[in-house]
Write an enzyme that holds these catalytic residues in place. Structure first.
Site, PDB file in Angstrom:
ATOM      1  N   ASP A  91      -7.645  16.637   6.516  1.00 28.25           N
ATOM      2  CA  ASP A  91      -7.487  15.381   7.252  1.00 28.25           C
ATOM      3  C   ASP A  91      -6.483  15.564   8.381  1.00 28.25           C
ATOM      4  O   ASP A  91      -6.858  15.818   9.522  1.00 28.25           O
ATOM      5  CB  ASP A  91      -7.052  14.264   6.303  1.00 28.25           C
ATOM      6  CG  ASP A  91      -6.856  12.931   7.033  1.00 28.25           C
ATOM      7  OD1 ASP A  91      -7.268  12.810   8.201  1.00 28.25           O
ATOM      8  OD2 ASP A  91      -6.274  12.001   6.438  1.00 28.25           O
ATOM      9  N   LYS A 147      -9.954   6.328  -4.492  1.00 27.74           N
ATOM     10  CA  LYS A 147      -8.994   7.331  -4.079  1.00 27.74           C
ATOM     11  C   LYS A 147      -7.596   6.856  -4.421  1.00 27.74           C
ATOM     12  O   LYS A 147      -7.276   5.676  -4.252  1.00 27.74           O
ATOM     13  CB  LYS A 147      -9.106   7.605  -2.572  1.00 27.74           C
ATOM     14  CG  LYS A 147      -8.253   8.774  -2.105  1.00 27.74           C
ATOM     15  CD  LYS A 147      -8.684   9.267  -0.738  1.00 27.74           C
ATOM     16  CE  LYS A 147      -8.165   8.406   0.370  1.00 27.74           C
ATOM     17  NZ  LYS A 147      -8.419   8.996   1.708  1.00 27.74           N
ATOM     18  N   HIS A 162       0.876  -1.177   0.000  1.00 22.76           N
ATOM     19  CA  HIS A 162       0.000   0.000   0.000  1.00 22.76           C
ATOM     20  C   HIS A 162       0.910   1.223   0.000  1.00 22.76           C
ATOM     21  O   HIS A 162       1.521   1.564   1.015  1.00 22.76           O
ATOM     22  CB  HIS A 162      -0.885  -0.032   1.247  1.00 22.76           C
ATOM     23  CG  HIS A 162      -2.028   0.938   1.226  1.00 22.76           C
ATOM     24  ND1 HIS A 162      -3.103   0.784   0.375  1.00 22.76           N
ATOM     25  CD2 HIS A 162      -2.267   2.063   1.940  1.00 22.76           C
ATOM     26  CE1 HIS A 162      -3.964   1.772   0.582  1.00 22.76           C
ATOM     27  NE2 HIS A 162      -3.469   2.565   1.524  1.00 22.76           N
ATOM     28  N   ASP A 193      -5.349  11.668  -2.558  1.00 25.45           N
ATOM     29  CA  ASP A 193      -4.873  12.005  -1.227  1.00 25.45           C
ATOM     30  C   ASP A 193      -3.373  12.262  -1.331  1.00 25.45           C
ATOM     31  O   ASP A 193      -2.602  11.351  -1.635  1.00 25.45           O
ATOM     32  CB  ASP A 193      -5.153  10.863  -0.250  1.00 25.45           C
ATOM     33  CG  ASP A 193      -4.770  11.210   1.188  1.00 25.45           C
ATOM     34  OD1 ASP A 193      -4.290  12.334   1.429  1.00 25.45           O
ATOM     35  OD2 ASP A 193      -4.964  10.347   2.068  1.00 25.45           O
ATOM     36  N   GLU A 207      -7.438  15.460  -1.020  1.00 26.80           N
ATOM     37  CA  GLU A 207      -7.308  15.390   0.428  1.00 26.80           C
ATOM     38  C   GLU A 207      -5.935  15.877   0.877  1.00 26.80           C
ATOM     39  O   GLU A 207      -4.915  15.420   0.367  1.00 26.80           O
ATOM     40  CB  GLU A 207      -7.532  13.945   0.889  1.00 26.80           C
ATOM     41  CG  GLU A 207      -7.509  13.742   2.374  1.00 26.80           C
ATOM     42  CD  GLU A 207      -7.841  12.312   2.759  1.00 26.80           C
ATOM     43  OE1 GLU A 207      -7.603  11.955   3.934  1.00 26.80           O
ATOM     44  OE2 GLU A 207      -8.329  11.550   1.898  1.00 26.80           O
ATOM     45  N   GLU A 235     -14.393   5.345   4.127  1.00 25.63           N
ATOM     46  CA  GLU A 235     -13.212   4.628   3.648  1.00 25.63           C
ATOM     47  C   GLU A 235     -12.905   3.460   4.595  1.00 25.63           C
ATOM     48  O   GLU A 235     -11.747   3.145   4.860  1.00 25.63           O
ATOM     49  CB  GLU A 235     -12.020   5.597   3.598  1.00 25.63           C
ATOM     50  CG  GLU A 235     -10.844   5.119   2.789  1.00 25.63           C
ATOM     51  CD  GLU A 235      -9.702   6.122   2.813  1.00 25.63           C
ATOM     52  OE1 GLU A 235      -9.554   6.848   3.810  1.00 25.63           O
ATOM     53  OE2 GLU A 235      -8.948   6.168   1.836  1.00 25.63           O
ATOM     54  N   LYS A 280     -12.015  10.783  11.815  1.00 25.45           N
ATOM     55  CA  LYS A 280     -11.322   9.582  12.262  1.00 25.45           C
ATOM     56  C   LYS A 280     -11.352   9.589  13.784  1.00 25.45           C
ATOM     57  O   LYS A 280     -10.739  10.470  14.404  1.00 25.45           O
ATOM     58  CB  LYS A 280      -9.870   9.544  11.777  1.00 25.45           C
ATOM     59  CG  LYS A 280      -9.705   9.363  10.273  1.00 25.45           C
ATOM     60  CD  LYS A 280      -8.251   9.444   9.862  1.00 25.45           C
ATOM     61  CE  LYS A 280      -8.102   9.331   8.341  1.00 25.45           C
ATOM     62  NZ  LYS A 280      -6.703   9.561   7.908  1.00 25.45           N
ATOM     63  N   LYS A 310      -3.474   7.502  -3.820  1.00 23.06           N
ATOM     64  CA  LYS A 310      -2.444   8.101  -2.990  1.00 23.06           C
ATOM     65  C   LYS A 310      -1.334   8.637  -3.900  1.00 23.06           C
ATOM     66  O   LYS A 310      -0.735   7.876  -4.672  1.00 23.06           O
ATOM     67  CB  LYS A 310      -1.862   7.064  -2.024  1.00 23.06           C
ATOM     68  CG  LYS A 310      -2.872   6.491  -1.046  1.00 23.06           C
ATOM     69  CD  LYS A 310      -3.212   7.487   0.044  1.00 23.06           C
ATOM     70  CE  LYS A 310      -4.035   6.846   1.146  1.00 23.06           C
ATOM     71  NZ  LYS A 310      -4.311   7.770   2.249  1.00 23.06           N
TER      72      LYS A 310
END
Length: 379
Positions: free
Chosen positions: A247, A164, A20, A195, A221, A325, A271, A166
């Site tokens: 965020d 989304k 990831h 993001d 983001e 998410e 979050k 990254k």
């Protein structure tokens, strides 16, 4: 009265199904801390997760375990778990910062109370406004063709239609080309967001955000550092067709209020780990809703326990303009929970059963825990 008898905080490391890639790290396993609270002979569970260890924020799994299992435990043992407001206040005052540790213990206490009452956590929190929330997916392999193939598979399975990406680890022109190709591939069929994880400075963001907007990207983001709220505001004004989402810059209600005052974003990523628990999450969500900002149910890629705790809380907070998410369990090769999350028709569904709706798999936790050495004996 439901006195808290025992509090344990156990770190573990669970492999992911694929690397990831983020702007600051590549993750091939998730570091989590399971917090187990026993009250009246009943167990409740919370979870904190750190992406890439302490690379995302200030807290490490080792630190979370120490804070939750020692410093917070010493002020909560013997306290009445049923007194939830008092519990959150006591936890908030016990140590400075350490929101991840606070949130995990807070969720575990809420879970044990809901189980003691024989009700779902969402019902303990006043009842869900929705039992199914839209579920996004992150395409984070870094390879354009592979990401498109993965997105097509998710659409075919009716798992996700909001994707989304990254970005920020590579040169901006490379990232923008990558995102633009994926946006073209899914035009009219799925939404594409990015993001940046604070990787760009303001001039870089000012140059490249318009190109992303032109390519069909709908949301960006945290394009700049979380502390740089004025830059967020300038970028939002300059890109009216693109929703800028806060965020890392929005942890406390005061952070949320500052973003509202400076018109620094159109969306807020919630979050519970950032906000320190239920009360903090509710406060940030209320400020965002009052100001007309869209909500996004974010994640720290928790496993099933943390994901379901967040889902129960999110279900009580209103409409999610940008969905959620909560796909963390789908990214992991194994689970520390006894049941799986339910994902269908592009949404994650609220489970039945008391508390968060799952138990803890003690054998799996024993296998993946990282707080003690295991001696391998030849067969």
């Amino acid at each position: 009265m439901l006195p808290i008898e025992r509090i344990e905080a156990i770190p573990a490391r669970v492999p992911t199904i694929r690397p990831h890639h983020l702007s600051f790290a590549t993750v091939d396993a998730m570091d989590v801390v399971i917090v187990r609270v026993t009250a009246g002979g009943i167990e409740g569970y919370g979870e904190a997760s750190t992406i890439g260890g302490p690379r995302w924020g200030e807290e490490s799994p080792e630190g979370i375990a120490a804070i939750a299992g020692h410093y917070l435990a010493e002020v909560m043992l013997g306290q009445d778990a049923m007194a939830l407001n008092a519990a959150e206040d006591r936890i908030a005052r016990a140590v400075r910062g350490n929101y991840f540790a606070k949130a995990a213990l807070c969720m575990a206490i809420h879970d044990v109370v809901a189980r003691a009452k024989g009700m779902r956590l969402a019902d303990l929190l006043g009842g869900p406004l929705s039992t199914a929330l839209p579920l996004a997916w992150t395409l984070a392999s870094g390879d354009t063709a592979r990401d498109i193939e993965e997105g097509e598979r998710m659409l075919g399975l009716r798992r996700h239609r909001d994707f989304k990406l990254k970005i920020g680890a590579k040169a901006p022109e490379v990232d923008v080309a990558h995102v633009s190709a994926i946006a073209r591939a899914f035009a009219g069929r799925a939404s594409i967001r990015v993001d940046v994880n604070q990787a760009w400075d303001e001039p870089t963001a000012a140059r490249w955000l318009p190109a992303l907007s032109d390519a069909g990207v709908t949301m960006a983001e945290q394009p700049v550092a979380g502390w740089n709220v004025p830059a967020m505001a300038r970028l939002q004004r300059a890109n009216p067709r693109l929703a800028i989402m806060g965020d890392e810059g929005i942890a406390t209600p005061q952070d949320a209020q500052r973003h509202v005052t400076e018109a620094a974003c159109h969306a807020v990523a919630l979050k519970p780990a950032k906000h320190g628990g239920v009360a903090g999450t509710r406060a940030v969500a209320a400020i965002a809703r009052t100001a007309g900002l869209g909500l996004y149910g974010g994640t720290m890629l928790e496993g099933t326990i943390g994901t379901l705790a967040s889902l129960h809380l999110y279900s009580t907070l209103g409409e999610y303009a940008w969905g959620t998410e909560l796909f963390g369990p789908l990214l992991l090769r194994d689970s520390l929970a006894t049941t799986a999350i339910e994902v269908r028709d592009f949404a994650i569904h609220l489970p039945e059963g008391p508390g968060i709706g799952t138990g803890l798999d003690a054998d799996k936790l024993e296998h993946f825990r990282t707080d003690r050495r295991r001696t391998l004996v030849p067969a």
